[in-house]
Design a protein around this motif. Structure first.
Motif, mmCIF file in Angstrom:
data_model
loop_
_atom_site.group_PDB
_atom_site.id
_atom_site.type_symbol
_atom_site.label_atom_id
_atom_site.label_comp_id
_atom_site.label_asym_id
_atom_site.label_seq_id
_atom_site.Cartn_x
_atom_site.Cartn_y
_atom_site.Cartn_z
ATOM 1 N N ASN A 10 51.980 1.515 64.415
ATOM 2 C CA ASN A 10 52.417 0.536 63.418
ATOM 3 C C ASN A 10 52.600 1.108 62.016
ATOM 4 O OD1 ASN A 10 52.263 -1.620 65.346
ATOM 5 N ND2 ASN A 10 50.046 -1.595 65.100
ATOM 6 N N VAL A 11 52.550 2.427 61.898
ATOM 7 C CA VAL A 11 52.691 3.080 60.582
ATOM 8 C C VAL A 11 53.547 4.327 60.730
ATOM 9 C CG1 VAL A 11 51.467 4.025 58.580
ATOM 10 C CG2 VAL A 11 50.353 2.297 60.006
ATOM 11 N N ALA A 12 54.453 4.535 59.768
ATOM 12 C CA ALA A 12 55.315 5.720 59.809
ATOM 13 C C ALA A 12 55.605 6.220 58.401
ATOM 14 C CB ALA A 12 56.623 5.399 60.520
ATOM 15 N N ILE A 13 55.869 7.516 58.299
ATOM 16 C CA ILE A 13 56.377 8.091 57.058
ATOM 17 C C ILE A 13 57.876 7.827 57.039
ATOM 18 C CG2 ILE A 13 56.661 10.189 55.691
ATOM 19 C CD1 ILE A 13 54.228 11.329 57.265
ATOM 20 N N ILE A 23 54.945 5.549 52.770
ATOM 21 C CA ILE A 23 54.242 5.166 53.989
ATOM 22 C C ILE A 23 54.555 3.694 54.230
ATOM 23 C CG2 ILE A 23 52.007 4.926 55.139
ATOM 24 C CD1 ILE A 23 52.662 7.809 54.592
ATOM 25 N N ALA A 24 55.081 3.371 55.414
ATOM 26 C CA ALA A 24 55.453 1.987 55.727
ATOM 27 C C ALA A 24 54.624 1.459 56.891
ATOM 28 C CB ALA A 24 56.935 1.898 56.063
ATOM 29 N N PHE A 25 54.215 0.199 56.764
ATOM 30 C CA PHE A 25 53.493 -0.510 57.823
ATOM 31 C C PHE A 25 54.412 -1.575 58.408
ATOM 32 C CE2 PHE A 25 50.124 1.476 55.607
ATOM 33 C CZ PHE A 25 48.973 1.426 56.369
ATOM 34 N N GLY A 26 54.393 -1.699 59.720
ATOM 35 C CA GLY A 26 55.184 -2.734 60.380
ATOM 36 C C GLY A 26 54.925 -2.681 61.875
ATOM 37 N N LYS A 27 54.858 -3.805 62.494
ATOM 38 C CA LYS A 27 54.517 -3.858 63.917
ATOM 39 C C LYS A 27 55.510 -3.057 64.760
ATOM 40 C CE LYS A 27 52.925 -7.082 67.460
ATOM 41 N NZ LYS A 27 51.650 -6.375 67.596
ATOM 42 N N GLY A 28 54.993 -2.019 65.418
ATOM 43 C CA GLY A 28 55.803 -1.236 66.350
ATOM 44 C C GLY A 28 56.735 -0.220 65.729
ATOM 45 N N ILE A 29 56.684 0.003 64.401
ATOM 46 C CA ILE A 29 57.670 0.926 63.807
ATOM 47 C C ILE A 29 57.418 2.380 64.179
ATOM 48 C CG2 ILE A 29 58.106 -0.618 61.846
ATOM 49 C CD1 ILE A 29 56.597 1.398 60.084
#
Length: 277
Positions: A10-13, A23-29
């Motif tokens: 749920n977190v990606a650069i 840094i972005a948070f989002g369900k399933g990213i």
């Protein structure tokens, strides 16, 4: 926005349209193959800019649920405190919470007290610390000791950017470098100063130095645990005594036994995780 590296499910650069990293948070990213274009920006719940890249590997090591709870706490702080916060607050707080959870299992006898002095000096930060402890109990089903309200509150105090570049009578960087040199000399190791383990150590050391300088040292009843660690790790104990003496001379303070214990735990940790020999 383009996702370029997975931190967890749920977190990606990511890189935004202005080519700025975040840094972005989002369900399933974190699920799709990287890199890929995130077309639905509504799926992004939180973003954090300007984080030091040396902390990226640390983020991968922190359990997903701990990292996500920490992000919620930082977001609350950003919306509550009337100041800019250091962008590295998130990895620092996440690492602290994760270590607090480990310490609760490993050092059950270790006691640190809630500080009413901190509550009086930093009421907003203390309230955030209380919110954090309650959220951890709700989300992670772990009840942290009341002392963690104080510890987490001080993370917010340290992250307030007007405090970070405050010119001091003594050179913090020089002192930290001298402490690191002492550890390397004592144990015959070379510490990777660009690695995240060192950044983690420095972060905790800054917190300790701030407590000592502001006369808010840990001073609790951890004598039994201190004696156990002293017996199990005599060289770490001796090295910690030497470093405590260096700090005490520099800040003209008598270092408490509990601060020495805290230092022993973190020296042990950096030696265990150090990969540069």
């Amino acid at each position: 926005m383009k996702a370029i590296k997975k931190i967890n499910n749920n977190v990606a650069i990511c890189v935004d349209d202005n080519n700025k990293e975040l840094i972005a948070f989002g369900k399933g990213i974190g699920f799709p193959s990287m890199p890929y274009q995130i077309t639905d920006l509504g799926s992004i719940s939180m973003t954090f800019y300007r984080m030091d890249k040396s902390y990226y590997k640390l983020l991968e090591e922190i359990p997903e649920e701990v990292f996500e709870v920490s992000a919620l706490i930082v977001k609350r702080a950003q919306n509550t405190l009337d100041c800019r916060l250091n962008p590295n607050l998130l990895p620092g707080l996440a690492d602290h919470i994760n270590f607090a959870l480990i310490r609760l299992k490993k050092f059950k006898k270790m006691k640190m007290l809630f500080s009413y002095d901190v509550e009086q000096l930093y009421p907003a930060e203390t309230e955030l610390g209380r919110y954090a402890v309650n959220l951890i109990q709700k989300k992670l089903l772990v009840k942290l000791p009341e002392s963690e309200i104080t510890n987490i509150a001080m993370h917010f105090v340290n992250a307030e950017e007007e405090n970070i570049n405050d010119s001091s009578k003594w050179d913090v960087e020089l002192l930290i470098d001298g402490i690191t040199n002492e550890i390397e000399k004592w144990f015959g190791v070379s510490i990777d100063r660009k690695g995240f383990n060192y950044n983690r150590f420095v972060m905790h050391l800054r917190y300790s130095l701030k407590r000592i300088e502001e006369k808010k040292q840990f001073e609790d009843d951890n004598g039994k645990l201190f004696e156990i660690m002293k017996e199990e790790s005599p060289e770490i104990y001796k090295c910690s005594l030497k470093i405590s003496s260096i700090i005490g001379d520099k800040l003209q303070e008598q270092i408490t036994q509990d601060e020495i214990l805290y230092l022993m735990i973190h020296i042990s940790r950096i030696l265990k995780n150090n990969t540069a020999n």
